[in-house]
Design an enzyme around this catalytic site. Structure first.
Site, short mmCIF file in Angstrom:
data_model
loop_
_atom_site.label_atom_id
_atom_site.label_comp_id
_atom_site.label_asym_id
_atom_site.label_seq_id
_atom_site.Cartn_x
_atom_site.Cartn_y
_atom_site.Cartn_z
N PHE A 151 0.86 -1.18 0.00
CA PHE A 151 0.00 0.00 0.00
C PHE A 151 0.90 1.22 0.00
O PHE A 151 1.65 1.46 0.96
CB PHE A 151 -0.92 -0.02 1.22
CG PHE A 151 -1.59 1.30 1.50
CD1 PHE A 151 -2.40 1.88 0.55
CD2 PHE A 151 -1.42 1.94 2.71
CE1 PHE A 151 -3.02 3.10 0.79
CE2 PHE A 151 -2.03 3.15 2.97
CZ PHE A 151 -2.84 3.73 2.01
N HIS A 170 14.69 13.54 0.41
CA HIS A 170 13.85 13.71 -0.79
C HIS A 170 12.56 12.93 -0.58
O HIS A 170 12.55 11.70 -0.62
CB HIS A 170 14.59 13.21 -2.03
CG HIS A 170 13.81 13.39 -3.30
ND1 HIS A 170 13.27 14.60 -3.69
CD2 HIS A 170 13.48 12.51 -4.27
CE1 HIS A 170 12.64 14.44 -4.84
NE2 HIS A 170 12.75 13.19 -5.21
N LEU A 172 8.99 11.91 -1.88
CA LEU A 172 8.26 11.83 -3.13
C LEU A 172 6.79 12.18 -2.91
O LEU A 172 6.22 11.90 -1.85
CB LEU A 172 8.37 10.42 -3.72
CG LEU A 172 9.76 9.97 -4.18
CD1 LEU A 172 9.73 8.51 -4.60
CD2 LEU A 172 10.25 10.83 -5.33
N TRP A 180 7.65 4.82 -8.12
CA TRP A 180 8.91 4.32 -7.56
C TRP A 180 8.77 2.90 -7.06
O TRP A 180 9.63 2.05 -7.30
CB TRP A 180 9.35 5.24 -6.42
CG TRP A 180 10.70 4.92 -5.85
CD1 TRP A 180 11.91 5.34 -6.32
CD2 TRP A 180 10.97 4.11 -4.71
NE1 TRP A 180 12.92 4.84 -5.53
CE2 TRP A 180 12.39 4.08 -4.53
CE3 TRP A 180 10.19 3.40 -3.80
CZ2 TRP A 180 12.99 3.38 -3.49
CZ3 TRP A 180 10.79 2.70 -2.77
CH2 TRP A 180 12.18 2.69 -2.63
N ASP A 245 -3.75 -0.43 7.29
CA ASP A 245 -4.15 -0.53 5.89
C ASP A 245 -5.55 0.05 5.76
O ASP A 245 -6.45 -0.27 6.56
CB ASP A 245 -4.13 -2.00 5.44
CG ASP A 245 -4.36 -2.14 3.94
OD1 ASP A 245 -3.90 -1.28 3.19
OD2 ASP A 245 -5.00 -3.12 3.54
#
Length: 559
Positions: A151, A170, A172, A180, A245
């Site tokens: 997930f 960094h 994302l 990625w 989740d």
């Protein structure tokens, strides 16, 4: 005089994870790998059972892999491996993954001589950790199905507290993180083709939007979840309950007004998996301008048709042998009576039936007054053709073995194996008792976590190297390509020798002239289009539209 040298102490063998990482690192890069795992233990059921059925027994083993460079933790990933004991199916869930942002640029990305692209250290470690665990599960039971679940949701920090304050980290954004992770898991998927399939689903995205996030066209825009109405398996029973989740939280809301013995009323409106995902896209976690991704890599078990046919043939031979032994051989008097019966068939049909003739009648001829043969008298091991065909298509059902603990050792042998409580204590120490806001605090927190983990595991039967620093040192074996060498690749170097005078010796030095190629002007693809040329001319010389004389009418003046 012969001297006897004492035997050298054997050095601990490297784990499969360390060996795999060493082939992906340059020779001038050294990292430390910290891998802990928990012994497989019984856990709560992963899937909700159908009404009036018992949940499937499930075991759980956890793996935590972290790497450090220059005494600072740089990346960590946690994987949860669930095993259904009845079928042997394994479900691998990537629980958390995070980086601290303290890797130097020379170690974060590099180029190797056997690769045309730059390699990311973090992505290589993530791919290798997942691949080693999945390959170990595949080797342990090649006939069992393995499902890798993930997930993807963008956050500033997961495992390293206050690491978001590091400006060099960094982080994302949503779509970049999904893309990625697809690139991380693509080598794992490619490794197990043709038994594997890769799926990606972004609630609220259409196929065209999702396709832009996938690494290649072999991935499937969708999900592998399938219902089975014949076995009363609905959407409620095929969605796993993973920790942290959004699917599990949605299941909890749907089951709020029901119990384990019956489905709640809210499930009556969710009859297909597509309806479930449509409702998921409207939830707060998947909306409000955010996008999350659900990724699966499903590796099916190897086909066992030949093995099943071989087992069926052997079993049928045993059944036939038992039937032959159970059937009594006919005696000499029985053969004489059967021959007399065949000769006098005409006379027996004309004469009235006597008790003697009724007793000598074959058993397969029945009269209305005679009792019907009992079906239970047939051999229970004898199967029909349809049953044999169904057994070839599906594995035979076996009684599950008693669930004893511990079941088996972990899939891959890590540096330290702990029980569930010690494993949780070690991981929680990193989450709650460290600080990665600055480089100095990150170095202090790394040392504190390693020493605390050593205090937990020093009582276990594990050989820990270098005292408290129990990490496994991994040095690369590949050759790094220097960036300057690539820069010179586009320059032609011509050797130029000087003309020598008479009586002088030729000089051994060579003057080199650097000849640079003339840069070509950028070619505009649209320049070949005549419409584009016309637009450019119109920009330089605007065209004035003039109406004809017949189209212009003068306005009459009022009288």
């Amino acid at each position: 005089m012969n001297t006897i040298t004492p035997p050298a102490t054997p050095s601990p063998s490297k784990s499969s994870l360390a060996v795999a990482l060493s082939s992906l690192l340059p020779s001038d890069l050294t990292i430390s790998v910290y891998h802990i795992a928990s012994t497989p233990a019984k856990t709560d059921h992963l899937f909700t059972p159908p009404p009036c059925r018992k949940p499937a027994a499930t075991s759980l083993e956890s793996h935590f892999v972290a790497i450090s460079h220059d005494n600072v933790l740089a990346f960590a990933i946690e994987l949860l491996v669930y095993t259904l004991t009845a079928t042997g199916e394994r479900i691998i869930f990537i629980s958390k993954a995070d980086s601290s942002g303290y890797l130097p640029s020379s170690a974060a990305t590099y180029s190797l001589n056997n690769s045309d692209t730059r390699i990311s250290l973090v992505r290589s470690v993530a791919t290798t950790a997942v691949r080693c665990i999945l390959d170990a599960a595949r080797a342990q039971n090649p006939h069992a199905k393995i499902t890798l679940n993930l997930f993807a949701r963008a956050q500033s920090q997961y495992l390293f507290p206050n690491s978001a304050a590091n400006s060099a980290k960094h982080v994302l954004e949503d779509q970049g993180l999904i893309a990625w992770w697809c690139r991380v898991l693509d080598p794992v998927y490619q490794r197990h083709i043709p038994y594997a399939k890769a799926y990606c689903l972004v609630p609220g995205f259409d196929r065209a939007q999702t396709r832009r996030l996938l690494p290649n066209g072999e991935w499937i825009c969708g999900h592998p979840l399938r219902t089975d109405p014949e076995r009363d398996i609905t959407v409620r029973e095929i969605i796993p309950w993973f920790p942290d989740d959004p699917k599990a939280r949605f299941l909890m809301e749907l089951d709020a007004d029901g119990d384990s013995k019956r489905r709640s009323k809210q499930w009556a409106n969710i009859k297909t998996v597509d309806v479930f995902w449509d409702l998921m896209s409207m939830r707060q976690e998947c909306s409000l301008g955010r996008c999350v991704g659900f990724i699966w890599v499903v590796v099916e078990g190897e086909k066992k048709v030949e093995a099943e046919v071989r087992d069926l043939t052997a079993e049928k031979a045993e059944v036939d042998k038992k039937e032959q032994l159970a059937t009594p051989e006919p005696t000499h008097n029985d053969n004489q009576s059967k021959s007399k019966l065949q000769i006098n068939t005409d006379t027996e049909s004309k004469s009235t039936q006597t008790p003697e003739s009724s007793q000598s009648r074959p058993t397969d001829v029945t009269s209305p007054s005679s009792p019907q043969p009992c079906p239970a008298s047939r051999s229970p091991n004898k199967r029909s053709l349809s049953n044999a065909a169904s057994m070839l298509m599906s594995p035979r059902k076996k009684k599950p073995k008693p669930f004893d603990l511990p079941i088996t050792p972990p899939l891959i042998t890590p540096a330290i194996v702990l029980d569930e409580k010690r494993y949780d204590r070690t991981v929680d120490a990193l989450l709650n008792h460290t600080d990665f806001g600055t480089l100095e605090s990150a170095r202090t927190g790394t040392r504190k976590w390693i020493q605390g983990a050593y205090a937990v595991v020093k009582s276990s039967d594990v050989t820990i190297r270098d005292g408290w620093n129990w990490g496994e040192v991994v040095t690369g074996t590949a050759t790094r390509v220097v960036e300057a060498e690539k820069a010179v690749g586009g320059v032609n170097v011509l050797p130029v020798r000087k003309r020598t005078k008479e009586g002088e010796k030729p000089s051994q030095e060579i003057n080199t002239l650097t000849v640079r190629k003339r840069e070509k002007p950028a070619v505009d693809i649209l320049s070949e289009d005549p419409m584009c040329k016309r637009d450019k001319l119109e920009e330089k010389h605007p065209v004035i539209n003039v109406l004809g004389a017949g189209l212009v009418r003068k306005r009459e003046k009022p009288a």
